[in-house]
Scaffold this motif. Structure first.
Motif, PDB file in Angstrom:
ATOM      1  N   VAL A 100       0.821  -1.209   0.000  1.00  0.00           N
ATOM      2  CA  VAL A 100       0.000   0.000   0.000  1.00  0.00           C
ATOM      3  C   VAL A 100       0.858   1.263   0.000  1.00  0.00           C
ATOM      4  N   GLU A 101       2.056   1.171   0.517  1.00  0.00           N
ATOM      5  CA  GLU A 101       2.936   2.339   0.486  1.00  0.00           C
ATOM      6  C   GLU A 101       3.301   2.687  -0.956  1.00  0.00           C
ATOM      7  N   GLN A 102       3.518   1.676  -1.797  1.00  0.00           N
ATOM      8  CA  GLN A 102       3.773   1.920  -3.212  1.00  0.00           C
ATOM      9  C   GLN A 102       2.541   2.516  -3.875  1.00  0.00           C
ATOM     10  N   ALA A 103       1.366   2.006  -3.533  1.00  0.00           N
ATOM     11  CA  ALA A 103       0.130   2.533  -4.110  1.00  0.00           C
ATOM     12  C   ALA A 103      -0.026   4.010  -3.773  1.00  0.00           C
ATOM     13  N   MET A 104       0.271   4.385  -2.537  1.00  0.00           N
ATOM     14  CA  MET A 104       0.129   5.789  -2.139  1.00  0.00           C
ATOM     15  C   MET A 104       1.174   6.672  -2.801  1.00  0.00           C
ATOM     16  N   SER A 105       2.325   6.099  -3.116  1.00  0.00           N
ATOM     17  CA  SER A 105       3.317   6.889  -3.845  1.00  0.00           C
ATOM     18  C   SER A 105       2.872   7.132  -5.278  1.00  0.00           C
ATOM     19  N   LEU A 106       2.044   6.244  -5.823  1.00  0.00           N
ATOM     20  CA  LEU A 106       1.555   6.411  -7.191  1.00  0.00           C
ATOM     21  C   LEU A 106       0.469   7.473  -7.290  1.00  0.00           C
ATOM     22  N   ASP A 107      -0.362   7.602  -6.251  1.00  0.00           N
ATOM     23  CA  ASP A 107      -1.447   8.582  -6.341  1.00  0.00           C
ATOM     24  C   ASP A 107      -1.201   9.820  -5.487  1.00  0.00           C
ATOM     25  N   GLY A 108      -0.081   9.875  -4.776  1.00  0.00           N
ATOM     26  CA  GLY A 108       0.261  11.076  -4.012  1.00  0.00           C
ATOM     27  C   GLY A 108      -0.503  11.243  -2.723  1.00  0.00           C
ATOM     28  N   THR A 109      -1.019  10.165  -2.153  1.00  0.00           N
ATOM     29  CA  THR A 109      -1.733  10.263  -0.877  1.00  0.00           C
ATOM     30  C   THR A 109      -0.773  10.691   0.233  1.00  0.00           C
ATOM     31  N   GLU A 110      -1.142  11.709   0.970  1.00  0.00           N
ATOM     32  CA  GLU A 110      -0.336  12.176   2.090  1.00  0.00           C
ATOM     33  C   GLU A 110      -0.798  11.476   3.367  1.00  0.00           C
ATOM     34  N   VAL A 111       0.158  11.024   4.150  1.00  0.00           N
ATOM     35  CA  VAL A 111      -0.131  10.271   5.373  1.00  0.00           C
ATOM     36  C   VAL A 111       0.151  11.153   6.576  1.00  0.00           C
ATOM     37  N   GLY A 112      -0.852  11.289   7.455  1.00  0.00           N
ATOM     38  CA  GLY A 112      -0.694  12.082   8.665  1.00  0.00           C
ATOM     39  C   GLY A 112      -0.379  11.218   9.880  1.00  0.00           C
ATOM     40  N   ASP A 113      -0.167  11.882  11.006  1.00  0.00           N
ATOM     41  CA  ASP A 113       0.175  11.155  12.232  1.00  0.00           C
ATOM     42  C   ASP A 113      -0.930  10.196  12.658  1.00  0.00           C
ATOM     43  N   GLY A 114      -2.172  10.538  12.366  1.00  0.00           N
ATOM     44  CA  GLY A 114      -3.280   9.685  12.783  1.00  0.00           C
ATOM     45  C   GLY A 114      -3.579   8.541  11.840  1.00  0.00           C
ATOM     46  N   ASP A 115      -2.877   8.487  10.706  1.00  0.00           N
ATOM     47  CA  ASP A 115      -3.134   7.423   9.729  1.00  0.00           C
ATOM     48  C   ASP A 115      -2.309   6.189  10.068  1.00  0.00           C
ATOM     49  N   VAL A 116      -2.607   5.587  11.202  1.00  0.00           N
ATOM     50  CA  VAL A 116      -1.774   4.487  11.694  1.00  0.00           C
ATOM     51  C   VAL A 116      -1.949   3.207  10.886  1.00  0.00           C
ATOM     52  N   LEU A 117      -3.004   3.120  10.081  1.00  0.00           N
ATOM     53  CA  LEU A 117      -3.245   1.894   9.320  1.00  0.00           C
ATOM     54  C   LEU A 117      -2.693   1.967   7.898  1.00  0.00           C
ATOM     55  N   LEU A 118      -2.158   3.096   7.497  1.00  0.00           N
ATOM     56  CA  LEU A 118      -1.686   3.255   6.122  1.00  0.00           C
ATOM     57  C   LEU A 118      -0.209   2.898   6.003  1.00  0.00           C
ATOM     58  N   THR A 119       0.131   1.684   6.399  1.00  0.00           N
ATOM     59  CA  THR A 119       1.500   1.182   6.268  1.00  0.00           C
ATOM     60  C   THR A 119       1.449  -0.259   5.772  1.00  0.00           C
ATOM     61  N   ASN A 120       2.538  -0.706   5.203  1.00  0.00           N
ATOM     62  CA  ASN A 120       2.619  -2.103   4.774  1.00  0.00           C
ATOM     63  C   ASN A 120       2.528  -3.056   5.960  1.00  0.00           C
ATOM     64  N   ASP A 121       3.130  -2.649   7.098  1.00  0.00           N
ATOM     65  CA  ASP A 121       3.086  -3.508   8.285  1.00  0.00           C
ATOM     66  C   ASP A 121       1.650  -3.702   8.758  1.00  0.00           C
ATOM     67  N   ALA A 122       0.882  -2.610   8.779  1.00  0.00           N
ATOM     68  CA  ALA A 122      -0.506  -2.726   9.209  1.00  0.00           C
ATOM     69  C   ALA A 122      -1.303  -3.572   8.226  1.00  0.00           C
ATOM     70  N   TYR A 123      -1.100  -3.347   6.939  1.00  0.00           N
ATOM     71  CA  TYR A 123      -1.886  -4.094   5.948  1.00  0.00           C
ATOM     72  C   TYR A 123      -1.519  -5.571   5.922  1.00  0.00           C
TER      73      TYR A 123
END
Length: 386
Positions: A100-123
């Motif tokens: 998912v980190e690669q996916a977010m790099s493709l669409d430019g999604t910005e990750v904030g401090d509260g986005d604890v689930l937006l990591t490869n480890d979490a997924y």
């Protein structure tokens, strides 16, 4: 014969000569010529030149054809990779692979401090993630494009939902191949409902979820599609059954992970100790209206001095500690208690007497236990706060 007569070959009579043999020795015949490159077995030089030219022409044509095939393949591949669908395919493929980190790099999604689930480890801790997808169409409108896809979650038995992707033109490659860039994809939401003290440790997909101070004890986290196992740890004082929350695409509604803490035997003992301590402190108070307690004397005498004030518990109330509410574990009596108040009263002239409650005073219990820790618990009465 004249001097300019053409010589004749040996053994051949000159015209007009007699057919008899000539005088003198007969010459030996000449040997046959030796083979040479220009002998009758090799093609003429003009034919050999044409053959070489033809070979060169055929070789050049073959090279040009091969180059044409390569160019066609390169152009075809370049054109395919510069379609709006190509960016969506790369994005969905990365999500399906768990990157998912690669996916977010493709669409430019910005990750904030509260986005604890937006990591490869979490997924990696998610089950029933994206298992398949299919691009169903696209539409180009000037410098923007929309691509439509159907996403499969959790295999054939899982959820299927539609998702739209928006892209913007970002220049060209090789002069005329449009370059398309994904705009940030709207993600789904995992909702975690927590019924527990702020100190409780809550996790989703193995990642700690901050919930202290959340409005209504509800936390909403951006998440990629999948089923998120959720847990609650109350350090032995309370616990909750493990549950699973589901996040889907932004166009669909998942299901929340609801964790409601239940007191353990240790937690129950601590909570009861807190309620009993509150009641004991109320009874021990000399005041007609003990602060923070559920009983009082209303008709306080004026102009007199009270001494030896005492509350005596006649009947101990019976109560139960129920489920967690928005403020804590609910405490409510099943049988009210009762108490009496006694004291000595005197006036300024030295006269003395007694001032007692008129009969028994009700001692109800109703309130909440907002927290239970290793150090103990607290109880707050929700009746008659003075």
């Amino acid at each position: 014969m004249s001097d300019d007569a053409l010589p004749q070959a040996a053994g051949q009579a000159a015209p007009g000569a007699s057919g008899g043999p000539t005088s003198g020795p007969e010459p030996e015949p000449s040997p046959p010529p030796s083979p040479s490159p220009s002998s009758s077995s090799s093609p003429p030089s003009w034919r050999r030149g044409w053959s070489r030219r033809r070979t060169l022409l055929l070789g050049g044509a073959a090279v040009l054809f091969a180059l044409g095939v390569v160019a066609a393949v390169v152009v075809g591949r370049t054109a395919a990779t510069h379609q709006p669908q190509a960016a969506v395919v790369a994005y969905l493929d990365a999500v399906q692979q768990g990157d998912v980190e690669q996916a977010m790099s493709l669409d430019g999604t910005e990750v904030g401090d509260g986005d604890v689930l937006l990591t490869n480890d979490a997924y990696a801790g998610v089950t029933d993630g994206v298992t398949g997808w299919r691009v169903t169409g696209s539409r180009v409108d000037g410098d923007t494009a929309a691509v439509y896809a159907v996403v499969q979650q959790g295999g054939e038995a899982g959820a299927v939902y539609d998702q739209q992707f928006t892209l913007e033109k970002d220049g060209t490659d090789l002069l005329f191949f449009d370059r398309w860039t994904l705009t940030p994809v709207e993600l789904g939401t995992l909702t975690v409902q927590v019924g527990a003290p702020d100190a409780a440790v809550v996790t989703a997909a193995g990642v700690e979820v901050p919930h202290a101070g959340a409005e209504g004890d509800t936390v909403e986290l951006r998440a990629f599609p999948g089923s998120y196992p959720a847990t609650l740890d109350g350090a032995g004082a309370y616990a909750a059954d493990d549950v699973v929350g589901i996040a889907t695409g932004a166009s669909s509604t998942g299901s929340p992970a609801t964790l409601v803490a239940t007191l353990t035997d240790t937690g129950q003992a601590s909570a009861r100790a807190a309620v009993d301590a509150w009641l004991a402190a109320c009874v021990a108070s000399p005041d007609l209206k003990p602060a923070g307690c559920s009983f009082q004397i209303l008709n306080e005498p004026t102009g007199y001095t009270l001494t030896d004030q005492k509350w005596t518990l006649e009947t101990t109330p019976v109560y139960e500690i129920g489920e967690w509410t928005s403020q804590g574990w609910q405490v409510e009596d099943t049988t009210e208690g009762s108490a009496v108040f006694t004291s000595t009263v005197s006036d300024g002239a030295g006269s003395t007497g007694t001032f007692n409650s008129v009969g028994s005073v009700r001692v109800p219990i109703q309130g909440v236990v907002p927290d239970v820790t290793a150090e103990g618990a607290t109880f707050t009465s929700t009746l008659l706060q003075y």
